[in-house]
Write a protein that holds these residues in place. Structure first.
Motif, PDB file in Angstrom:
ATOM      1  N   GLY A  61      11.776  -4.821  -6.635  1.00 51.84           N
ATOM      2  CA  GLY A  61      10.476  -5.242  -6.115  1.00 51.84           C
ATOM      3  C   GLY A  61      10.488  -5.080  -4.606  1.00 51.84           C
ATOM      4  N   THR A  62      10.106  -6.110  -3.914  1.00 52.62           N
ATOM      5  CA  THR A  62      10.099  -6.015  -2.451  1.00 52.62           C
ATOM      6  C   THR A  62      11.433  -6.527  -1.911  1.00 52.62           C
ATOM      7  OG1 THR A  62       7.711  -6.302  -2.453  1.00 52.62           O
ATOM      8  CG2 THR A  62       8.834  -6.628  -0.352  1.00 52.62           C
ATOM      9  N   ILE A  63      12.246  -5.589  -1.468  1.00 50.93           N
ATOM     10  CA  ILE A  63      13.576  -5.887  -0.954  1.00 50.93           C
ATOM     11  C   ILE A  63      13.529  -5.613   0.547  1.00 50.93           C
ATOM     12  CG2 ILE A  63      16.038  -5.366  -1.182  1.00 50.93           C
ATOM     13  CD1 ILE A  63      14.697  -6.181  -3.888  1.00 50.93           C
ATOM     14  N   ALA A  64      13.964  -6.545   1.346  1.00 46.74           N
ATOM     15  CA  ALA A  64      13.889  -6.351   2.804  1.00 46.74           C
ATOM     16  C   ALA A  64      14.951  -5.347   3.256  1.00 46.74           C
ATOM     17  CB  ALA A  64      14.082  -7.692   3.507  1.00 46.74           C
ATOM     18  N   THR A  65      14.506  -4.160   3.677  1.00 48.44           N
ATOM     19  CA  THR A  65      15.403  -3.120   4.197  1.00 48.44           C
ATOM     20  C   THR A  65      14.690  -2.400   5.346  1.00 48.44           C
ATOM     21  OG1 THR A  65      14.579  -1.298   2.834  1.00 48.44           O
ATOM     22  CG2 THR A  65      16.304  -2.682   1.843  1.00 48.44           C
ATOM     23  N   ASP A  66      15.364  -1.392   5.889  1.00 48.63           N
ATOM     24  CA  ASP A  66      14.734  -0.576   6.941  1.00 48.63           C
ATOM     25  C   ASP A  66      13.461   0.105   6.446  1.00 48.63           C
ATOM     26  OD1 ASP A  66      17.009  -1.216   8.275  1.00 48.63           O
ATOM     27  OD2 ASP A  66      17.896   0.797   8.202  1.00 48.63           O
ATOM     28  N   LEU A  67      13.435   0.400   5.143  1.00 46.85           N
ATOM     29  CA  LEU A  67      12.338   1.177   4.571  1.00 46.85           C
ATOM     30  C   LEU A  67      10.991   0.480   4.741  1.00 46.85           C
ATOM     31  CD1 LEU A  67      12.584   3.822   2.892  1.00 46.85           C
ATOM     32  CD2 LEU A  67      12.355   2.433   0.854  1.00 46.85           C
ATOM     33  N   ASN A  68      10.993  -0.839   4.635  1.00 44.83           N
ATOM     34  CA  ASN A  68       9.723  -1.554   4.725  1.00 44.83           C
ATOM     35  C   ASN A  68       9.681  -2.513   5.913  1.00 44.83           C
ATOM     36  OD1 ASN A  68      11.441  -3.525   3.844  1.00 44.83           O
ATOM     37  ND2 ASN A  68      10.708  -3.515   1.731  1.00 44.83           N
ATOM     38  N   ALA A  69      10.627  -2.331   6.854  1.00 43.37           N
ATOM     39  CA  ALA A  69      10.687  -3.255   7.992  1.00 43.37           C
ATOM     40  C   ALA A  69       9.366  -3.279   8.758  1.00 43.37           C
ATOM     41  CB  ALA A  69      11.847  -2.884   8.914  1.00 43.37           C
ATOM     42  N   ASP A  70       8.787  -2.092   8.970  1.00 44.38           N
ATOM     43  CA  ASP A  70       7.512  -2.016   9.701  1.00 44.38           C
ATOM     44  C   ASP A  70       6.410  -2.703   8.913  1.00 44.38           C
ATOM     45  OD1 ASP A  70       8.270  -0.782  11.924  1.00 44.38           O
ATOM     46  OD2 ASP A  70       7.420   1.208  11.408  1.00 44.38           O
ATOM     47  N   ASP A  71       6.337  -2.335   7.631  1.00 46.45           N
ATOM     48  CA  ASP A  71       5.286  -2.870   6.768  1.00 46.45           C
ATOM     49  C   ASP A  71       5.365  -4.402   6.737  1.00 46.45           C
ATOM     50  OD1 ASP A  71       3.149  -2.271   4.910  1.00 46.45           O
ATOM     51  OD2 ASP A  71       4.475  -2.988   3.323  1.00 46.45           O
ATOM     52  N   LEU A  72       6.588  -4.920   6.664  1.00 46.73           N
ATOM     53  CA  LEU A  72       6.757  -6.380   6.537  1.00 46.73           C
ATOM     54  C   LEU A  72       6.820  -7.081   7.898  1.00 46.73           C
ATOM     55  CD1 LEU A  72       9.309  -6.439   3.580  1.00 46.73           C
ATOM     56  CD2 LEU A  72       6.858  -6.954   3.481  1.00 46.73           C
ATOM     57  N   SER A  73       6.719  -6.305   8.978  1.00 48.99           N
ATOM     58  CA  SER A  73       6.676  -6.964  10.284  1.00 48.99           C
ATOM     59  C   SER A  73       5.293  -7.601  10.492  1.00 48.99           C
ATOM     60  CB  SER A  73       7.012  -5.977  11.415  1.00 48.99           C
ATOM     61  OG  SER A  73       5.995  -5.008  11.486  1.00 48.99           O
ATOM     62  N   ASP A  74       4.346  -7.199   9.660  1.00 49.27           N
ATOM     63  CA  ASP A  74       3.050  -7.874   9.617  1.00 49.27           C
ATOM     64  C   ASP A  74       3.260  -9.230   8.914  1.00 49.27           C
ATOM     65  OD1 ASP A  74       0.584  -8.835   8.794  1.00 49.27           O
ATOM     66  OD2 ASP A  74      -0.202  -6.874   8.191  1.00 49.27           O
ATOM     67  N   ALA A  75       3.198 -10.296   9.720  1.00 51.24           N
ATOM     68  CA  ALA A  75       3.558 -11.627   9.209  1.00 51.24           C
ATOM     69  C   ALA A  75       2.694 -12.028   8.013  1.00 51.24           C
ATOM     70  CB  ALA A  75       3.450 -12.663  10.317  1.00 51.24           C
ATOM     71  N   ASP A  76       1.420 -11.645   8.044  1.00 50.09           N
ATOM     72  CA  ASP A  76       0.533 -12.011   6.938  1.00 50.09           C
ATOM     73  C   ASP A  76       0.962 -11.313   5.652  1.00 50.09           C
ATOM     74  OD1 ASP A  76      -0.908 -13.575   8.602  1.00 50.09           O
ATOM     75  OD2 ASP A  76      -2.547 -12.119   8.905  1.00 50.09           O
ATOM     76  N   LYS A  77       1.311 -10.026   5.780  1.00 45.30           N
ATOM     77  CA  LYS A  77       1.722  -9.280   4.582  1.00 45.30           C
ATOM     78  C   LYS A  77       3.014  -9.863   4.024  1.00 45.30           C
ATOM     79  CE  LYS A  77       2.319  -5.278   1.994  1.00 45.30           C
ATOM     80  NZ  LYS A  77       2.285  -3.833   1.851  1.00 45.30           N
ATOM     81  N   ARG A  78       3.938 -10.174   4.909  1.00 45.87           N
ATOM     82  CA  ARG A  78       5.218 -10.734   4.470  1.00 45.87           C
ATOM     83  C   ARG A  78       5.003 -12.059   3.728  1.00 45.87           C
ATOM     84  NH1 ARG A  78      10.423  -9.537   6.741  1.00 45.87           N
ATOM     85  NH2 ARG A  78      11.904 -10.999   5.862  1.00 45.87           N
ATOM     86  N   ALA A  79       4.181 -12.924   4.348  1.00 51.01           N
ATOM     87  CA  ALA A  79       3.924 -14.237   3.725  1.00 51.01           C
ATOM     88  C   ALA A  79       3.226 -14.053   2.382  1.00 51.01           C
ATOM     89  CB  ALA A  79       3.077 -15.095   4.657  1.00 51.01           C
ATOM     90  N   TYR A  80       2.299 -13.089   2.329  1.00 51.23           N
ATOM     91  CA  TYR A  80       1.590 -12.811   1.072  1.00 51.23           C
ATOM     92  C   TYR A  80       2.570 -12.382  -0.012  1.00 51.23           C
ATOM     93  CZ  TYR A  80      -1.115 -10.247  -2.388  1.00 51.23           C
ATOM     94  OH  TYR A  80      -1.629  -9.785  -3.569  1.00 51.23           O
ATOM     95  N   MET A  81       3.490 -11.461   0.345  1.00 49.45           N
ATOM     96  CA  MET A  81       4.453 -10.977  -0.648  1.00 49.45           C
ATOM     97  C   MET A  81       5.347 -12.125  -1.113  1.00 49.45           C
ATOM     98  SD  MET A  81       3.552  -7.917  -1.206  1.00 49.45           S
ATOM     99  CE  MET A  81       4.804  -7.608  -2.452  1.00 49.45           C
ATOM    100  N   GLU A  82       5.804 -12.924  -0.164  1.00 50.28           N
ATOM    101  CA  GLU A  82       6.679 -14.052  -0.540  1.00 50.28           C
ATOM    102  C   GLU A  82       5.969 -14.990  -1.506  1.00 50.28           C
ATOM    103  OE1 GLU A  82       9.484 -14.119   3.471  1.00 50.28           O
ATOM    104  OE2 GLU A  82       7.729 -15.430   3.331  1.00 50.28           O
ATOM    105  N   LYS A  83       4.679 -15.194  -1.243  1.00 48.63           N
ATOM    106  CA  LYS A  83       3.900 -16.086  -2.103  1.00 48.63           C
ATOM    107  C   LYS A  83       3.728 -15.519  -3.506  1.00 48.63           C
ATOM    108  CE  LYS A  83      -0.367 -17.972  -1.888  1.00 48.63           C
ATOM    109  NZ  LYS A  83      -1.686 -17.662  -1.348  1.00 48.63           N
ATOM    110  N   ARG A  84       3.703 -14.195  -3.604  1.00 49.71           N
ATOM    111  CA  ARG A  84       3.518 -13.557  -4.904  1.00 49.71           C
ATOM    112  C   ARG A  84       4.782 -13.563  -5.765  1.00 49.71           C
ATOM    113  NH1 ARG A  84      -0.601  -9.960  -6.133  1.00 49.71           N
ATOM    114  NH2 ARG A  84       0.377 -10.241  -8.155  1.00 49.71           N
ATOM    115  N   ILE A  85       5.917 -13.864  -5.144  1.00 49.09           N
ATOM    116  CA  ILE A  85       7.192 -13.746  -5.870  1.00 49.09           C
ATOM    117  C   ILE A  85       7.602 -15.112  -6.428  1.00 49.09           C
ATOM    118  CG2 ILE A  85       9.655 -13.191  -5.603  1.00 49.09           C
ATOM    119  CD1 ILE A  85       8.762 -11.217  -3.349  1.00 49.09           C
TER     120      ILE A  85
END
Ligand code: RM4
Length: 260
Positions: free
Chosen positions: A194-218
């Motif tokens: 699923g969403t694993i924190a790596t270099d691949l999505n570091a930029d995408d997940l640097s958006d705090a809202d997106k990160r919080a949203y993903m965490e909430k979905r898991i």
């Protein structure tokens, strides 16, 4: 140890999920051949990413080699397998893991972004699987291939229209190879992170809202760590999974089923 004295090949093994797979394999007693590409960052301290993973594996008392190459080229897979055999005498496990995900909108996606994503993620998986399978067939003692697919094989992503088809493709590749290679005792499976924190999505997940949203979905309440996936790859590669082939294992903290 689950992979004692096995020889494991990992593509994309210097960073992210591949790095964790290389390390977990060595901890389980394997010698590890790592494919990597363009190791020019210093995200892992003073040593480059590849120097540091080589050092960590050697510190575990296991042997390792690291070979640079773009898996999109058919020759890269062939050379990787040949050099692994030269160094360690055989190949028991392939982790076909190398992948890219340059997040991009669909309507204006340049052909080069689409084509390089397909070339690395899907063509790369095909070529290295073919090279490893030929070696395993020649050895005559079976083997295990575990591809890094993704939750994105099952669900879409508006900024991943080039990427999700490659991950569905990798999943399908393992299903078909399970049939083609079963007669040789070669098992083929995939993990679907699923969403694993790596270099691949570091930029995408640097958006705090997106990160919080993903965490909430898991349901398990956190993003994945690379080792969460690596442990499942080790299992599928090991004899514990001796009757498992053509399967895929979601490793996503419950993200996929969390619809309602
Ligand atoms: C995925 C999935 C994840 C994303 C990675 C890069 O397989 O969409 O959420 O972080 O791609």
């Amino acid at each position: 140890m689950l992979l004692e004295n096995k020889v494991v090949v990992v593509t994309g093994g210097s960073r992210g999920i591949g790095r964790a797979i290389a390390l977990a394999s060595a901890r389980e007693g394997a010698d590890v051949a790592i494919n990597y590409w363009r190791d020019n960052d210093s995200a892992y301290g003073k040593a480059s990413a590849v120097e540091s993973i080589v050092g960590e594996i050697e510190a575990l008392g296991r042997r390792t080699i690291a070979i640079e190459g773009n898996v999109a080229e058919r020759e890269t897979g062939i050379e990787l397998i040949q050099r692994t055999v030269d160094a360690f005498g055989r190949v028991d496990v392939l982790s076909s893991n190398a992948g890219i995900c340059p997040f991009h909108a669909f309507l204006d996606m340049p052909a080069s972004v689409y084509e390089s994503t397909v070339a690395v993620n899907l063509n790369g998986a095909f070529y290295v699987t073919q090279a490893a399978a030929n070696q395993m067939k020649a050895q005559g003692t079976g083997g295990a291939i575990v591809a890094t697919s993704s939750i994105s094989a099952l669900v879409g992503g508006g900024m991943q229209t080039h990427y999700t088809p490659t991950k569905a493709g990798v999943h399908s590749l393992m299903q078909s190879c399970a049939i083609a290679l079963g007669p040789y005792g070669i098992r083929c499976n995939s993990v679907m992170p699923g969403t694993i924190a790596t270099d691949l999505n570091a930029d995408d997940l640097s958006d705090a809202d997106k990160r919080a949203y993903m965490e909430k979905r898991i349901p398990l309440g956190r993003l994945g760590a690379p080792d969460d996936v690596a442990q499942c790859v080790v299992f599928l590669a090991s004899d514990r999974a001796r009757y498992v082939t053509g399967a895929s294992l979601l490793v996503d903290g419950g993200l996929f089923v969390n619809l309602q």
